[in-house]
Design a protein around this motif. Structure first.
Motif, PDB file in Angstrom:
ATOM      1  N   LEU A  33      60.621  33.864  39.092  1.00 54.93           N
ATOM      2  CA  LEU A  33      61.257  34.121  37.799  1.00 54.93           C
ATOM      3  C   LEU A  33      60.284  34.779  36.823  1.00 54.93           C
ATOM      4  O   LEU A  33      60.693  35.596  35.987  1.00 54.93           O
ATOM      5  N   LYS A  34      59.009  34.447  36.928  1.00 51.43           N
ATOM      6  CA  LYS A  34      57.999  35.121  36.096  1.00 51.43           C
ATOM      7  C   LYS A  34      57.924  36.602  36.464  1.00 51.43           C
ATOM      8  O   LYS A  34      57.792  37.465  35.595  1.00 51.43           O
ATOM      9  N   TYR A  35      58.006  36.903  37.749  1.00 51.05           N
ATOM     10  CA  TYR A  35      58.000  38.295  38.200  1.00 51.05           C
ATOM     11  C   TYR A  35      59.258  39.019  37.706  1.00 51.05           C
ATOM     12  O   TYR A  35      59.178  40.149  37.226  1.00 51.05           O
ATOM     13  N   ILE A  36      60.399  38.363  37.819  1.00 47.33           N
ATOM     14  CA  ILE A  36      61.655  38.959  37.346  1.00 47.33           C
ATOM     15  C   ILE A  36      61.562  39.244  35.854  1.00 47.33           C
ATOM     16  O   ILE A  36      62.054  40.273  35.375  1.00 47.33           O
ATOM     17  N   LYS A  37      60.926  38.361  35.107  1.00 50.74           N
ATOM     18  CA  LYS A  37      60.734  38.561  33.665  1.00 50.74           C
ATOM     19  C   LYS A  37      59.984  39.870  33.417  1.00 50.74           C
ATOM     20  O   LYS A  37      60.382  40.669  32.557  1.00 50.74           O
ATOM     21  N   LYS A  38      58.913  40.110  34.154  1.00 48.79           N
ATOM     22  CA  LYS A  38      58.159  41.358  34.013  1.00 48.79           C
ATOM     23  C   LYS A  38      59.011  42.560  34.416  1.00 48.79           C
ATOM     24  O   LYS A  38      58.991  43.603  33.760  1.00 48.79           O
ATOM     25  N   GLU A  39      59.753  42.402  35.494  1.00 50.23           N
ATOM     26  CA  GLU A  39      60.601  43.483  35.976  1.00 50.23           C
ATOM     27  C   GLU A  39      61.681  43.828  34.953  1.00 50.23           C
ATOM     28  O   GLU A  39      61.955  45.000  34.700  1.00 50.23           O
ATOM     29  N   LEU A  40      62.285  42.817  34.355  1.00 58.06           N
ATOM     30  CA  LEU A  40      63.304  43.054  33.336  1.00 58.06           C
ATOM     31  C   LEU A  40      62.718  43.765  32.119  1.00 58.06           C
ATOM     32  O   LEU A  40      63.364  44.652  31.549  1.00 58.06           O
ATOM     33  N   THR A  41      61.511  43.395  31.741  1.00 55.49           N
ATOM     34  CA  THR A  41      60.846  44.076  30.632  1.00 55.49           C
ATOM     35  C   THR A  41      60.704  45.565  30.942  1.00 55.49           C
ATOM     36  O   THR A  41      60.967  46.418  30.089  1.00 55.49           O
ATOM     37  N   ASN A  42      60.310  45.869  32.168  1.00 53.31           N
ATOM     38  CA  ASN A  42      60.172  47.269  32.573  1.00 53.31           C
ATOM     39  C   ASN A  42      61.519  47.988  32.610  1.00 53.31           C
ATOM     40  O   ASN A  42      61.635  49.125  32.158  1.00 53.31           O
ATOM     41  N   LEU A  43      62.529  47.344  33.150  1.00 56.33           N
ATOM     42  CA  LEU A  43      63.858  47.961  33.235  1.00 56.33           C
ATOM     43  C   LEU A  43      64.446  48.210  31.846  1.00 56.33           C
ATOM     44  O   LEU A  43      65.042  49.260  31.588  1.00 56.33           O
ATOM     45  N   ILE A  44      64.262  47.255  30.950  1.00 56.22           N
ATOM     46  CA  ILE A  44      64.740  47.427  29.577  1.00 56.22           C
ATOM     47  C   ILE A  44      63.988  48.576  28.910  1.00 56.22           C
ATOM     48  O   ILE A  44      64.581  49.399  28.205  1.00 56.22           O
ATOM     49  N   GLY A  45      62.696  48.653  29.148  1.00 56.75           N
ATOM     50  CA  GLY A  45      61.905  49.752  28.604  1.00 56.75           C
ATOM     51  C   GLY A  45      62.378  51.101  29.109  1.00 56.75           C
ATOM     52  O   GLY A  45      62.478  52.067  28.343  1.00 56.75           O
ATOM     53  N   SER A  61      71.352  48.604  29.095  1.00 53.58           N
ATOM     54  CA  SER A  61      70.245  47.914  28.439  1.00 53.58           C
ATOM     55  C   SER A  61      70.678  46.529  27.950  1.00 53.58           C
ATOM     56  O   SER A  61      69.941  45.553  28.098  1.00 53.58           O
ATOM     57  N   ASP A  62      71.882  46.465  27.387  1.00 51.21           N
ATOM     58  CA  ASP A  62      72.391  45.180  26.881  1.00 51.21           C
ATOM     59  C   ASP A  62      72.528  44.152  28.005  1.00 51.21           C
ATOM     60  O   ASP A  62      72.231  42.973  27.808  1.00 51.21           O
ATOM     61  N   ARG A  63      72.978  44.601  29.158  1.00 55.35           N
ATOM     62  CA  ARG A  63      73.156  43.682  30.287  1.00 55.35           C
ATOM     63  C   ARG A  63      71.808  43.193  30.804  1.00 55.35           C
ATOM     64  O   ARG A  63      71.672  42.026  31.180  1.00 55.35           O
ATOM     65  N   PHE A  64      70.806  44.065  30.805  1.00 52.24           N
ATOM     66  CA  PHE A  64      69.464  43.630  31.190  1.00 52.24           C
ATOM     67  C   PHE A  64      68.887  42.656  30.172  1.00 52.24           C
ATOM     68  O   PHE A  64      68.232  41.683  30.535  1.00 52.24           O
ATOM     69  N   LYS A  65      69.151  42.898  28.890  1.00 51.11           N
ATOM     70  CA  LYS A  65      68.671  41.981  27.843  1.00 51.11           C
ATOM     71  C   LYS A  65      69.330  40.614  27.977  1.00 51.11           C
ATOM     72  O   LYS A  65      68.668  39.585  27.803  1.00 51.11           O
ATOM     73  N   LYS A  66      70.613  40.615  28.289  1.00 49.04           N
ATOM     74  CA  LYS A  66      71.317  39.343  28.497  1.00 49.04           C
ATOM     75  C   LYS A  66      70.728  38.612  29.704  1.00 49.04           C
ATOM     76  O   LYS A  66      70.498  37.405  29.663  1.00 49.04           O
ATOM     77  N   LYS A  67      70.447  39.354  30.768  1.00 54.06           N
ATOM     78  CA  LYS A  67      69.866  38.750  31.964  1.00 54.06           C
ATOM     79  C   LYS A  67      68.463  38.231  31.665  1.00 54.06           C
ATOM     80  O   LYS A  67      68.041  37.207  32.198  1.00 54.06           O
ATOM     81  N   GLU A  68      67.747  38.916  30.774  1.00 59.02           N
ATOM     82  CA  GLU A  68      66.411  38.472  30.380  1.00 59.02           C
ATOM     83  C   GLU A  68      66.479  37.110  29.688  1.00 59.02           C
ATOM     84  O   GLU A  68      65.663  36.218  29.957  1.00 59.02           O
ATOM     85  N   ILE A  69      67.469  36.945  28.831  1.00 66.41           N
ATOM     86  CA  ILE A  69      67.655  35.659  28.146  1.00 66.41           C
ATOM     87  C   ILE A  69      68.002  34.569  29.164  1.00 66.41           C
ATOM     88  O   ILE A  69      67.462  33.457  29.115  1.00 66.41           O
ATOM     89  N   GLU A  70      68.907  34.891  30.090  1.00 65.05           N
ATOM     90  CA  GLU A  70      69.281  33.922  31.131  1.00 65.05           C
ATOM     91  C   GLU A  70      68.071  33.550  31.992  1.00 65.05           C
ATOM     92  O   GLU A  70      67.894  32.387  32.350  1.00 65.05           O
TER      93      GLU A  70
END
Length: 139
Positions: A33-45, A61-70
């Protein structure tokens, strides 16, 4: 048995082995999940660099941000769960052990569900991107 010592010994009971395996599994979930957090940051960027416009889809972008919160919510829950497991050593009966084992199964289902939804979202994103951009050919 302590939750920090995950080495399995021949004298460990089946319940001790289960707790140790669950502890190792939990550590893997948290790291993933820590890795996914980094990956989501990159995808959102990536999405925030006008990619939404190129894909004709503002929701990416909104869907990735929502997934980041989850992802953060589940990561925090797993950290809290990991901290609560220090009390496993205080279990004196099977009923107590089963509470921890059942709780672990519940977190396993939540983790796998989250992972499945994240992979589907990422697959959908890459499918949308496919064909929108051409790769430069290097001779």
């Amino acid at each position: 048995m302590t939750t920090l010592n995950t080495e399995i010994f021949s004298h460990d009971t089946e319940v001790d082995v289960t707790h140790k395996i669950n502890t190792m599994e939990l550590d893997n979930w948290i790291n993933h999940l820590k890795y996914i957090k980094k990956e989501l940051t990159n995808l959102i960027g990536i999405c925030n660099k006008n990619l939404n416009y190129k894909l004709d889809d503002d929701s990416v972008s909104d869907r990735f941000k929502k997934k980041e919160i989850e992802n953060d919510t589940l990561l925090n829950a797993l950290h809290n769960y990991a901290n609560s497991r220090t009390h496993i050593v205080e279990c004196e009966d099977t009923q107590c052990d089963m509470v921890y084992i059942n709780e672990h199964e519940s977190y396993r289902r939540s983790y796998l569900y989250h992972l499945d939804k994240y992979r589907r979202l990422k697959d959908e994103f890459f499918n949308k991107m496919q064909g929108k951009f051409s790769l430069l050919k290097v001779n």
